[in-house]
Design an enzyme around this catalytic site. Sequence first.
Site, short mmCIF file in Angstrom:
data_model
loop_
_atom_site.label_atom_id
_atom_site.label_comp_id
_atom_site.label_asym_id
_atom_site.label_seq_id
_atom_site.Cartn_x
_atom_site.Cartn_y
_atom_site.Cartn_z
N CYS A 2 -45.05 24.80 -61.62
CA CYS A 2 -43.92 23.56 -61.19
C CYS A 2 -43.76 24.78 -60.65
CB CYS A 2 -43.96 23.06 -62.83
SG CYS A 2 -45.20 22.24 -63.04
N ARG A 27 -43.20 24.17 -55.18
CA ARG A 27 -44.34 24.65 -56.28
C ARG A 27 -45.02 22.77 -57.20
NH1 ARG A 27 -42.81 29.43 -57.60
NH2 ARG A 27 -43.87 28.89 -60.57
N TRP A 73 -45.73 19.87 -60.89
CA TRP A 73 -47.36 20.13 -60.20
C TRP A 73 -48.20 19.94 -61.53
CZ3 TRP A 73 -52.45 22.63 -60.25
CH2 TRP A 73 -52.74 22.03 -59.53
N ASN A 99 -43.67 24.95 -67.37
CA ASN A 99 -43.73 25.70 -66.61
C ASN A 99 -45.51 26.68 -66.77
OD1 ASN A 99 -45.66 26.47 -63.73
ND2 ASN A 99 -43.99 27.93 -63.56
N GLY A 100 -46.41 25.90 -67.07
CA GLY A 100 -47.86 26.87 -67.75
C GLY A 100 -48.86 25.41 -68.17
N GLU A 471 -68.22 29.10 -43.83
CA GLU A 471 -67.25 29.45 -44.29
C GLU A 471 -66.43 30.23 -43.23
OE1 GLU A 471 -65.45 27.57 -45.67
OE2 GLU A 471 -63.23 28.92 -46.53
N LYS A 475 -62.56 29.96 -40.78
CA LYS A 475 -62.02 29.99 -40.63
C LYS A 475 -61.31 30.46 -39.84
CE LYS A 475 -60.50 28.77 -44.04
NZ LYS A 475 -61.31 27.25 -44.61
N GLU A 478 -60.49 27.27 -37.23
CA GLU A 478 -60.09 26.97 -37.36
C GLU A 478 -58.13 26.73 -37.50
OE1 GLU A 478 -59.30 24.17 -40.85
OE2 GLU A 478 -60.01 26.51 -42.17
N HIS A 494 -84.01 31.48 -33.42
CA HIS A 494 -84.75 30.69 -33.13
C HIS A 494 -83.52 29.91 -32.01
CE1 HIS A 494 -87.62 30.77 -35.90
NE2 HIS A 494 -87.53 31.18 -36.63
N LYS A 593 -53.83 18.22 -44.14
CA LYS A 593 -54.38 19.28 -44.84
C LYS A 593 -55.54 18.48 -45.62
CE LYS A 593 -54.65 22.38 -48.26
NZ LYS A 593 -54.83 23.80 -47.86
O1 M6R Z 1 -59.07 18.24 -49.82
P1 M6R Z 1 -61.13 18.45 -49.35
O2 M6R Z 1 -61.00 19.79 -50.04
O3 M6R Z 1 -61.66 17.36 -49.54
O4 M6R Z 1 -60.80 18.90 -47.97
C1 M6R Z 1 -62.06 18.69 -47.16
C2 M6R Z 1 -62.17 19.17 -45.75
O5 M6R Z 1 -61.08 18.73 -45.15
C3 M6R Z 1 -60.79 20.68 -45.78
O6 M6R Z 1 -61.98 21.44 -46.76
C4 M6R Z 1 -61.05 21.20 -44.41
O7 M6R Z 1 -62.08 21.44 -43.64
C5 M6R Z 1 -60.12 23.10 -44.37
N1 M6R Z 1 -59.59 22.68 -42.63
C6 M6R Z 1 -61.19 23.84 -44.43
O8 M6R Z 1 -59.79 24.88 -44.00
#
Ligand code: M6R
Length: 598
Positions: A2, A27, A73, A99-100, A471, A475, A478, A494, A593
């Site tokens: 927060c 925040r 938050w 905040n905490g 992963e 990263k 994307e 394969h 996001k």
């Molecule tokens: O909010 P969520 O964890 O459900 O989101 C899932 C995916 O949309 C999210 O992890 C997406 O793959 C990210 N851009 C990965 O960095």
Amino acid sequence: MCGIIGYIGIDHVEKYLIEGLKKMEYRGYDSAGICVKDDYLDVVKKSGGIANLEKALLDRKFSGNTGIGHTRWATHGAPNDLNAHPHLSFQSDIAVVHNGIIENYATLKRFLLEKGVRFSSQTDSEVLAHLIESFYTGNLEEAVSKALQNVDGTYGLAVLHRHENKIIAARKGSPLILGIGDSMMMVASDAVPLLDHTNKVIYLEDNDLAVLTRNQYDIMKINGRKVRREIEEIQWNISQIEKRGFKHFMLKEIYEQPEAMRNTLRGRIKGDTIKLSVNFDAEKLNRIVITACGTSWHSALIGKYFMEEILQLPVEVDYASEFRYRTTALAKDDLFIVISQSGETADTLAALRKAKSLGCQTLGIVNVVGSSIARETESGIYLHAGPEIGVASTKAFLCQITSLMLLALAIQQAKGKTISSRMINELEILPEKIQEIIANEKQLRVLAYRLQNATNFLYLGRGVNFPVALEGALKLKEISTIHAEGYPAAEMKHGPIALIDASMPVVFIAPEGKILTKILSNMEEVKARQGQILTITDSQNPKLQELSDHIFMVPKTLEIFTPFLTTVPLQILAYYIADMKGINVDKPRNLAKSVTVE
Ligand code: M6R
């Protein structure tokens, strides 16, 4: 996470509070509120962002020049008007912004209820207002000091009393900065809102308590012992420190990972036992099914390895988007877990609703408090990772796998088995090891520089590090738009092996462990085709050293915990490659996001 703000001076206070809150909205934006001290403590608070609070203030006039404010938050209690800060004490004499997390709030609440206090919110923070009031005998700093000596947890705190013209600020675990001006003092969670008014600041240290009046500040420890703190002059400009000096939120969030992981663990390990407020019948558990999307799906896969090894139970992992349309049966003794940072991903929410309609027990692993998935699961684990703003998920992933490990250990405990204290000890020191990796980021920057022009990458791992390969590849693709694939290392022969040539970087995630010798054979296969090998490892194995063109060493840990450490260099590598290509890492092309459409 927060944001808190306080001002005492000669001007009308509300503009300082509102402008300050706006600068800290990153925040948290679940709710916002202010309290202005006049003849009484006048509180206005609203759920949602600062804009909602501003609307509520349109027809209000204040004459006070002392006040506090908060942008929330949510951690404890839904993000609604009642749970918004500031919180008033029972007699309305004291106002608090916090905040905490107050870990012993349930005990304190019981104590206060027995004394006849009535609560008006579900927050842990409200106990502070009542507790301070219960100790008040005419001096606010003394009452705050006594109250805090009874509190376990973390706080950045600002407190007002109706009859005293001062602000009391205190910190433990949550940041708090004093702004020293002419005929005014300020306090805030971040330097950003102070900079419009002064660049002279004091960073409070843990267990500091400050008494602010218009022309003076006094700093002491919570127990009353006076201390001296240096005034520092901030040299940054506002645009830099909105990301706290980081070029992008993603990099800031990578750096926040040790603290985020500590927050996920906080209060959940007591000696050799795990304390989670989850609500399912672990003893009868037959099978676990986990669904999620994207990065959260990768953490689900790591959870599968954790749970199969620790619990010897069958665990299935599915993409939420596939599960929702598949013909499948779930039994009442199955546990259905959904993982989501945002708690709003449409496919994950639909998968959860389907599982509920099939009658099994459900559990959510979610970061955003009060989100749809958090509300609709029967019980859950909040990540407490703080807001994740960068579109590429980093700290949420790490906190998700932390939660999955805690859950595996909690189920083991509920089944009457002893948890290895070695595992618990190691889990608790992982944040320090992550810190060590981050401290070595320069080496990854150099690697990023060398590899930035490649157009395809292959990421290979085995066992619990196979999802880390997925992963790492996600990263990179994307945020850098470079094509990258993750595979189980042995699957390479394969098909993907056809792609390997001298221009193809192959990233091996190859820590010491029972299948390292098998990975060495996969490395030989890549080398035989002139592929360039970058290895993430904790092993000094001479063969591995000989086969790798580049090596990044991570600290040693238990084999099952290696994903906590091997993931971090891959995030940093992806970040620097994308940044070197001039991409806005926080807003990658075509991504959002939170994906709330199917
Ligand atoms: O909010 P969520 O964890 O459900 O989101 C899932 C995916 O949309 C999210 O992890 C997406 O793959 C990210 N851009 C990965 O960095």
